[in-house]
Write a protein that holds these residues in place. Sequence first.
Motif, PDB file in Angstrom:
ATOM      1  N   GLN A  13       0.823  -1.201   0.000  1.00 56.55           N
ATOM      2  CA  GLN A  13       0.000   0.000   0.000  1.00 56.55           C
ATOM      3  C   GLN A  13       0.861   1.256   0.000  1.00 56.55           C
ATOM      4  O   GLN A  13       1.981   1.254   0.538  1.00 56.55           O
ATOM      5  CB  GLN A  13      -0.918   0.013   1.218  1.00 56.55           C
ATOM      6  CG  GLN A  13      -2.075  -0.965   1.136  1.00 56.55           C
ATOM      7  CD  GLN A  13      -3.100  -0.744   2.232  1.00 56.55           C
ATOM      8  OE1 GLN A  13      -2.760  -0.262   3.311  1.00 56.55           O
ATOM      9  NE2 GLN A  13      -4.340  -1.104   1.967  1.00 56.55           N
ATOM     10  N   ALA A  14       0.333   2.307  -0.572  1.00 60.03           N
ATOM     11  CA  ALA A  14       1.036   3.589  -0.543  1.00 60.03           C
ATOM     12  C   ALA A  14       1.363   3.972   0.897  1.00 60.03           C
ATOM     13  O   ALA A  14       0.524   3.810   1.795  1.00 60.03           O
ATOM     14  CB  ALA A  14       0.188   4.668  -1.197  1.00 60.03           C
ATOM     15  N   GLY A  15       2.580   4.455   1.086  1.00 61.41           N
ATOM     16  CA  GLY A  15       3.041   4.812   2.419  1.00 61.41           C
ATOM     17  C   GLY A  15       3.755   3.695   3.138  1.00 61.41           C
ATOM     18  O   GLY A  15       4.366   3.919   4.193  1.00 61.41           O
ATOM     19  N   GLY A  16       3.690   2.512   2.585  1.00 61.07           N
ATOM     20  CA  GLY A  16       4.314   1.352   3.209  1.00 61.07           C
ATOM     21  C   GLY A  16       5.786   1.213   2.858  1.00 61.07           C
ATOM     22  O   GLY A  16       6.375   2.083   2.208  1.00 61.07           O
ATOM     23  N   SER A  17       6.359   0.100   3.305  1.00 63.84           N
ATOM     24  CA  SER A  17       7.785  -0.157   3.102  1.00 63.84           C
ATOM     25  C   SER A  17       8.013  -1.575   2.613  1.00 63.84           C
ATOM     26  O   SER A  17       7.201  -2.477   2.871  1.00 63.84           O
ATOM     27  CB  SER A  17       8.549   0.030   4.418  1.00 63.84           C
ATOM     28  OG  SER A  17       8.455   1.349   4.889  1.00 63.84           O
ATOM     29  N   LEU A  18       9.132  -1.749   1.912  1.00 64.98           N
ATOM     30  CA  LEU A  18       9.578  -3.086   1.532  1.00 64.98           C
ATOM     31  C   LEU A  18      11.068  -3.015   1.254  1.00 64.98           C
ATOM     32  O   LEU A  18      11.619  -1.925   1.072  1.00 64.98           O
ATOM     33  CB  LEU A  18       8.815  -3.637   0.330  1.00 64.98           C
ATOM     34  CG  LEU A  18       9.048  -3.023  -1.045  1.00 64.98           C
ATOM     35  CD1 LEU A  18       8.539  -3.996  -2.120  1.00 64.98           C
ATOM     36  CD2 LEU A  18       8.350  -1.698  -1.195  1.00 64.98           C
ATOM     37  N   PHE A  68      14.269   6.056  -0.363  1.00 66.21           N
ATOM     38  CA  PHE A  68      14.930   4.779  -0.674  1.00 66.21           C
ATOM     39  C   PHE A  68      16.375   4.830  -0.178  1.00 66.21           C
ATOM     40  O   PHE A  68      17.018   5.882  -0.199  1.00 66.21           O
ATOM     41  CB  PHE A  68      14.945   4.527  -2.171  1.00 66.21           C
ATOM     42  CG  PHE A  68      13.598   4.252  -2.795  1.00 66.21           C
ATOM     43  CD1 PHE A  68      12.419   4.394  -2.076  1.00 66.21           C
ATOM     44  CD2 PHE A  68      13.517   3.855  -4.123  1.00 66.21           C
ATOM     45  CE1 PHE A  68      11.189   4.150  -2.664  1.00 66.21           C
ATOM     46  CE2 PHE A  68      12.306   3.604  -4.725  1.00 66.21           C
ATOM     47  CZ  PHE A  68      11.131   3.759  -3.992  1.00 66.21           C
ATOM     48  N   THR A  69      16.867   3.670   0.235  1.00 64.77           N
ATOM     49  CA  THR A  69      18.263   3.553   0.656  1.00 64.77           C
ATOM     50  C   THR A  69      18.876   2.302   0.042  1.00 64.77           C
ATOM     51  O   THR A  69      18.339   1.203   0.210  1.00 64.77           O
ATOM     52  CB  THR A  69      18.384   3.470   2.184  1.00 64.77           C
ATOM     53  OG1 THR A  69      17.784   4.630   2.775  1.00 64.77           O
ATOM     54  CG2 THR A  69      19.844   3.400   2.603  1.00 64.77           C
ATOM     55  N   ILE A  70      19.994   2.486  -0.658  1.00 65.61           N
ATOM     56  CA  ILE A  70      20.716   1.355  -1.219  1.00 65.61           C
ATOM     57  C   ILE A  70      21.874   1.007  -0.297  1.00 65.61           C
ATOM     58  O   ILE A  70      22.509   1.892   0.291  1.00 65.61           O
ATOM     59  CB  ILE A  70      21.213   1.660  -2.652  1.00 65.61           C
ATOM     60  CG1 ILE A  70      21.802   0.413  -3.304  1.00 65.61           C
ATOM     61  CG2 ILE A  70      22.202   2.820  -2.667  1.00 65.61           C
ATOM     62  CD1 ILE A  70      22.108   0.590  -4.789  1.00 65.61           C
ATOM     63  N   SER A  71      22.125  -0.285  -0.143  1.00 65.61           N
ATOM     64  CA  SER A  71      23.251  -0.736   0.680  1.00 65.61           C
ATOM     65  C   SER A  71      23.766  -2.044   0.112  1.00 65.61           C
ATOM     66  O   SER A  71      23.123  -2.645  -0.753  1.00 65.61           O
ATOM     67  CB  SER A  71      22.825  -0.909   2.144  1.00 65.61           C
ATOM     68  OG  SER A  71      21.799  -1.889   2.256  1.00 65.61           O
ATOM     69  N   LEU A  81      17.800  -2.731  -1.512  1.00 65.10           N
ATOM     70  CA  LEU A  81      17.132  -1.451  -1.719  1.00 65.10           C
ATOM     71  C   LEU A  81      15.982  -1.368  -0.728  1.00 65.10           C
ATOM     72  O   LEU A  81      14.980  -2.071  -0.870  1.00 65.10           O
ATOM     73  CB  LEU A  81      16.618  -1.305  -3.152  1.00 65.10           C
ATOM     74  CG  LEU A  81      16.011   0.062  -3.472  1.00 65.10           C
ATOM     75  CD1 LEU A  81      17.110   1.142  -3.465  1.00 65.10           C
ATOM     76  CD2 LEU A  81      15.297   0.054  -4.821  1.00 65.10           C
ATOM     77  N   GLN A  82      16.161  -0.556   0.290  1.00 60.65           N
ATOM     78  CA  GLN A  82      15.106  -0.313   1.267  1.00 60.65           C
ATOM     79  C   GLN A  82      14.209   0.781   0.719  1.00 60.65           C
ATOM     80  O   GLN A  82      14.683   1.889   0.429  1.00 60.65           O
ATOM     81  CB  GLN A  82      15.707   0.098   2.613  1.00 60.65           C
ATOM     82  CG  GLN A  82      14.677   0.411   3.678  1.00 60.65           C
ATOM     83  CD  GLN A  82      13.873  -0.789   4.116  1.00 60.65           C
ATOM     84  OE1 GLN A  82      14.423  -1.875   4.287  1.00 60.65           O
ATOM     85  NE2 GLN A  82      12.569  -0.610   4.291  1.00 60.65           N
ATOM     86  N   MET A  83      12.928   0.481   0.586  1.00 62.81           N
ATOM     87  CA  MET A  83      11.975   1.415   0.003  1.00 62.81           C
ATOM     88  C   MET A  83      10.951   1.802   1.071  1.00 62.81           C
ATOM     89  O   MET A  83      10.183   0.958   1.522  1.00 62.81           O
ATOM     90  CB  MET A  83      11.280   0.769  -1.202  1.00 62.81           C
ATOM     91  CG  MET A  83      12.252   0.267  -2.252  1.00 62.81           C
ATOM     92  SD  MET A  83      11.469  -0.751  -3.540  1.00 62.81           S
ATOM     93  CE  MET A  83      10.321   0.405  -4.258  1.00 62.81           C
ATOM     94  N   ASN A  84      10.959   3.048   1.476  1.00 65.42           N
ATOM     95  CA  ASN A  84      10.013   3.556   2.479  1.00 65.42           C
ATOM     96  C   ASN A  84       9.098   4.589   1.851  1.00 65.42           C
ATOM     97  O   ASN A  84       9.422   5.193   0.835  1.00 65.42           O
ATOM     98  CB  ASN A  84      10.766   4.181   3.646  1.00 65.42           C
ATOM     99  CG  ASN A  84      11.628   3.194   4.391  1.00 65.42           C
ATOM    100  OD1 ASN A  84      11.342   2.001   4.459  1.00 65.42           O
ATOM    101  ND2 ASN A  84      12.725   3.680   4.963  1.00 65.42           N
ATOM    102  N   SER A  85       7.966   4.800   2.476  1.00 68.23           N
ATOM    103  CA  SER A  85       7.002   5.808   2.019  1.00 68.23           C
ATOM    104  C   SER A  85       6.738   5.664   0.517  1.00 68.23           C
ATOM    105  O   SER A  85       6.775   6.657  -0.227  1.00 68.23           O
ATOM    106  CB  SER A  85       7.517   7.224   2.332  1.00 68.23           C
ATOM    107  OG  SER A  85       7.757   7.373   3.710  1.00 68.23           O
ATOM    108  N   VAL A  86       6.476   4.463   0.083  1.00 72.89           N
ATOM    109  CA  VAL A  86       6.309   4.221  -1.348  1.00 72.89           C
ATOM    110  C   VAL A  86       5.049   4.895  -1.870  1.00 72.89           C
ATOM    111  O   VAL A  86       4.083   5.117  -1.129  1.00 72.89           O
ATOM    112  CB  VAL A  86       6.299   2.716  -1.671  1.00 72.89           C
ATOM    113  CG1 VAL A  86       7.654   2.100  -1.362  1.00 72.89           C
ATOM    114  CG2 VAL A  86       5.181   2.000  -0.927  1.00 72.89           C
TER     115      VAL A  86
END
Length: 126
Positions: A13-18, A68-71, A81-86
């Motif tokens: 859902q929009a606002g979520g993370s993966l 987003f944060t890449i590590s 790839l950490q995806m927040n507030s999608v």
Amino acid sequence: QVQLVESGGTLVQAGGSLRLSCKASGRTLSRNVMGWFRQAPGKERESVASIGWAGGITDYLTSVKGRFTISRDNAKSTVYLQMNSVKPEDTAVYYCAAESTDWGMVPMTLDRVDYWGKGTLVTVSS
């Protein structure tokens, strides 16, 4: 033969993370720039984020900066790839990518990609 295998794509859902993961095999890529690209239906493939071989230098698409944060974990041959507030506009197939040249520079552009994963689908519902 280098293989990049992505995982983690899902419906969110929009606002979520993966978090997306990309596991490399076939050769060590610890000295190579790696990154994530995405391609939405009817659109060109674009660079989302790239990371230098030591992990200290990163680059992001303007629209994902701060979300987003890449590590990378070179010991595990894995890039994340950490995806927040999608947002719904983040919906796309996400591809892991890597260069074959050692000690390359960030950002990684499309023409410098030598290895591609098969992609993982991220769908963001509104």
